[in-house]
Enzyme design. Structure first.
Site: not given
Ligand code: THU
Length: 140
Positions: A44, A46, A55, A57, A88, A91
Site C-alpha cells: 500500500n 499512501e 492498496c 492488492e 477491501c 480490491c
Molecule cells: N489497505 C490495503 O492495502 N488493502 C486492503 O485491502 C485494505 C486497506 C491499505 C489502504 C491504506 O493504506 C491502509 O491499508 C489503511 O486502510
C-alpha cells in the site's frame, strides 16, 4: 497449505515491509501468482492527499497487468496484526475483473506460521457485478 501458497504468503509479508503508510500506520503486502508462474508483489502506498492512496492488492494487480500478465491463480494478502485482514471492497471488485476462481490467501503478520484463511474471489464477492461476455472468466 501447499508449498507454493506458503511461498506466496511469505512474499506478501515481505512486500508489506516496504509499505508507505505514514498516515494509517497500517502496512499491507500482496503477492499475486500468475498462471504462467510469475509472481508480482505490491504494497500500500499512501499520500498526503488521502484519496490517492493505493492498496497493496491493486498495486500487485496493476504491476502484473503492466508486465503482460492477466491470468491469475492466487493472491496472498498479509497485513499488520496477528489476525488475517480481508481485502477491501475496491480490491475485491478489481479481482473480479480477472476471475472469480482466483484463490485468496489471507494472512496476518506472522505469515504462513499462523492461521491463513483460504478463500476465493467468488466467495468474497457473491453476486458480483460483471459486464464481460467471456464466460470463461466467470467459472461454471
Ligand atoms: N489497505 C490495503 O492495502 N488493502 C486492503 O485491502 C485494505 C486497506 C491499505 C489502504 C491504506 O493504506 C491502509 O491499508 C489503511 O486502510
Amino acid at each position: 497449505m501447499k508449498d507454493q501458497y506458503r511461498d506466496l504468503v511469505q512474499k506478501a509479508c515481505a512486500a508489506r515491509l516496504n509499505s508507505h503508510s505514514p498516515y494509517s500506520n497500517f502496512r499491507v503486502g500482496a503477492a499475486l501468482l500468475a498462471s504462467d508462474g510469475r509472481i508480482f508483489v505490491g504494497t500500500n502506498v499512501e499520500n498526503a492527499s488521502f484519496g490517492l492512496s493505493n492498496c497493496a492488492e491493486r498495486t500487485a494487480i496493476f504491476t502484473a497487468v503492466t508486465a503482460g500478465a492477466t491470468e491469475f491463480e492466487a493472491i496472498a494478502v498479509c497485513a499488520d496484526g496477528t489476525e488475517p485482514t480481508a481485502p477491501c471492497g475496491a480490491c475485491r471488485q478489481v479481482l473480479v475483473e480477472f476471475g472469480l476462481d482466483i484463490v485468496v490467501l489471507i494472512a496476518g503478520e506472522n505469515g504462513p506460521d499462523e492461521t491463513v484463511r483460504q478463500t476465493t474471489v467468488r466467495e468474497l464477492v457473491p453476486d458480483a457485478f460483471v459486464t464481460f461476455k467471456d464466460h470463461s472468466r466467470e467459472g461454471s
